[in-house]
Scaffold this active site. Sequence first.
Site, PDB file in Angstrom:
ATOM      1  N   LYS A  11      49.942  29.558  34.604  1.00 46.19           N
ATOM      2  CA  LYS A  11      50.380  30.745  35.344  1.00 46.19           C
ATOM      3  C   LYS A  11      51.915  30.862  35.329  1.00 46.19           C
ATOM      4  CE  LYS A  11      46.333  30.913  38.431  1.00 46.19           C
ATOM      5  NZ  LYS A  11      45.884  30.989  39.852  1.00 46.19           N
ATOM      6  N   TYR A  51      40.771  39.516  36.821  1.00 48.67           N
ATOM      7  CA  TYR A  51      40.485  39.175  38.220  1.00 48.67           C
ATOM      8  C   TYR A  51      39.588  40.205  38.910  1.00 48.67           C
ATOM      9  CZ  TYR A  51      43.654  35.144  38.414  1.00 48.67           C
ATOM     10  OH  TYR A  51      44.257  33.923  38.236  1.00 48.67           O
ATOM     11  N   ASN A 118      49.375  28.220  42.088  1.00 50.29           N
ATOM     12  CA  ASN A 118      48.720  26.930  41.851  1.00 50.29           C
ATOM     13  C   ASN A 118      48.648  26.559  40.369  1.00 50.29           C
ATOM     14  OD1 ASN A 118      46.859  28.807  41.126  1.00 50.29           O
ATOM     15  ND2 ASN A 118      45.339  28.269  42.680  1.00 50.29           N
ATOM     16  N   HIS A 121      44.905  28.485  35.720  1.00 53.54           N
ATOM     17  CA  HIS A 121      43.582  29.098  35.846  1.00 53.54           C
ATOM     18  C   HIS A 121      42.652  28.403  34.856  1.00 53.54           C
ATOM     19  CE1 HIS A 121      40.335  32.061  35.831  1.00 53.54           C
ATOM     20  NE2 HIS A 121      40.336  31.905  34.522  1.00 53.54           N
ATOM     21  N   GLU A 132      36.441  35.955  29.582  1.00 55.84           N
ATOM     22  CA  GLU A 132      37.897  35.810  29.698  1.00 55.84           C
ATOM     23  C   GLU A 132      38.547  35.520  28.338  1.00 55.84           C
ATOM     24  OE1 GLU A 132      38.322  32.828  32.747  1.00 55.84           O
ATOM     25  OE2 GLU A 132      37.494  34.154  34.300  1.00 55.84           O
TER      26      GLU A 132
HETATM   27  P1  IDP Z   1      40.413  29.352  41.261  1.00 56.03           P
HETATM   28  O1  IDP Z   1      41.655  29.743  40.523  1.00 56.03           O
HETATM   29  O2  IDP Z   1      40.491  27.930  41.795  1.00 56.03           O
HETATM   30  O3  IDP Z   1      39.129  29.613  40.479  1.00 56.03           O
HETATM   31  P2  IDP Z   1      39.752  31.721  42.827  1.00 56.03           P
HETATM   32  O4  IDP Z   1      38.993  31.665  44.106  1.00 56.03           O
HETATM   33  O5  IDP Z   1      39.053  32.231  41.605  1.00 56.03           O
HETATM   34  O6  IDP Z   1      40.356  30.255  42.572  1.00 56.03           O
HETATM   35  O7  IDP Z   1      41.050  32.606  43.112  1.00 56.03           O
HETATM   36  C1  IDP Z   1      41.869  33.076  42.068  1.00 56.03           C
HETATM   37  C2  IDP Z   1      43.316  32.825  42.415  1.00 56.03           C
HETATM   38  O8  IDP Z   1      43.673  33.629  43.557  1.00 56.03           O
HETATM   39  C3  IDP Z   1      43.637  31.400  42.870  1.00 56.03           C
HETATM   40  O9  IDP Z   1      43.835  30.512  41.794  1.00 56.03           O
HETATM   41  C4  IDP Z   1      44.885  31.606  43.699  1.00 56.03           C
HETATM   42  O10 IDP Z   1      46.028  31.789  42.867  1.00 56.03           O
HETATM   43  C5  IDP Z   1      44.575  32.916  44.402  1.00 56.03           C
HETATM   44  N1  IDP Z   1      43.904  32.711  45.694  1.00 56.03           N
HETATM   45  C6  IDP Z   1      42.594  32.409  45.891  1.00 56.03           C
HETATM   46  N2  IDP Z   1      42.289  32.312  47.188  1.00 56.03           N
HETATM   47  C7  IDP Z   1      43.443  32.587  47.847  1.00 56.03           C
HETATM   48  C8  IDP Z   1      43.756  32.659  49.247  1.00 56.03           C
HETATM   49  O11 IDP Z   1      42.916  32.457  50.142  1.00 56.03           O
HETATM   50  N3  IDP Z   1      45.050  32.963  49.556  1.00 56.03           N
HETATM   51  C9  IDP Z   1      45.983  33.192  48.607  1.00 56.03           C
HETATM   52  N4  IDP Z   1      45.720  33.130  47.283  1.00 56.03           N
HETATM   53  C10 IDP Z   1      44.468  32.837  46.902  1.00 56.03           C
HETATM   54 MG    MG Z   2      38.394  31.475  39.803  1.00 57.59          MG
END
Ligand code: IDP
Ligand code: MG
Length: 138
Positions: A11, A51, A118, A121, A132
């Site tokens: 990212k 997304y 984080n 992805h 994807e």
């Molecule tokens: P993942 O990347 O671990 O699969 P997902 O639930 O698919 O997590 O969410 C996509 C991205 O959205 C996350 O990697 C993170 O960057 C962001 N995200 C997910 N949940 C939250 C939240 O509760 N607060 C803020 N950002 C979030």
């Molecule tokens: Mg995800």
Amino acid sequence: MSAEETLILVKPDGVARGLTGEILRRIEAKGYTIADLRMVHADRELLAAHYAEHEGKPFYEPLIEFMGSGPVVAVRAQGERVIEGFRSLAGATDPTAAAPGTIRGDLGRDWGLKVQQNLVHGSDSTLSAERELGLWFA
Ligand code: IDP
Ligand code: MG
């Protein structure tokens, strides 16, 4: 049968912090093959498609904005059970809670922003990997 494939993204925070090499190193050290690689400054259309499952959630808009804030490195990674294996390498979504030893746990933290920055992805199923990879390596 050809090896399983997944989409990994470094990212914008990972690229900006100079962690692309460290993240690619971990993917290779685990024994996965980097089958294709490209740097992309994604437009909104691509990010909205990527997304789509999160549309309407409170973090959706900040997520799209963050993901478009700079270049990302898209990786086509290959290997036996690579989808599950990379999710395990990446660690939990929340970098504060992610276990040490994982990419997010070792290298990520909470910056107090609306979206979790984080670092990576990884596709979460064979269906999403296929979808994807089609978006990022069209
Ligand atoms: P993942 O990347 O671990 O699969 P997902 O639930 O698919 O997590 O969410 C996509 C991205 O959205 C996350 O990697 C993170 O960057 C962001 N995200 C997910 N949940 C939250 C939240 O509760 N607060 C803020 N950002 C979030
Ligand atoms: Mg995800």
